[in-house]
Motif scaffolding. Sequence first.
Motif: not given
Length: 76
Positions: A5-10, A68-72
């Motif tokens: 998640l952190r790698k994906n900016g979350i 990650p895509s779900f959360l974004k």
Amino acid sequence: VAKTLRKNGIKTDIDLMGRNMKKSLDYADRRGMNTVVIVAPDEWQKGNVVVKDMQKGEQHEVARGDLPSFLKKFHS
């Protein structure tokens, strides 16, 4: 999960206190977190995690790779 998640900016916070689920969710609510990712043993075995919307109380089972895509999408 947190690293991905952190790698994906979350923004990600981890509860390492060993609290039970209710206390962990109460903590997240007090901190004003809108979404909680629950890593439960049964779902993890299936390759999934549970995403809980703290405002609506809804829960979604999501494949770890799609998280990650779900959360974004969930927060857009």
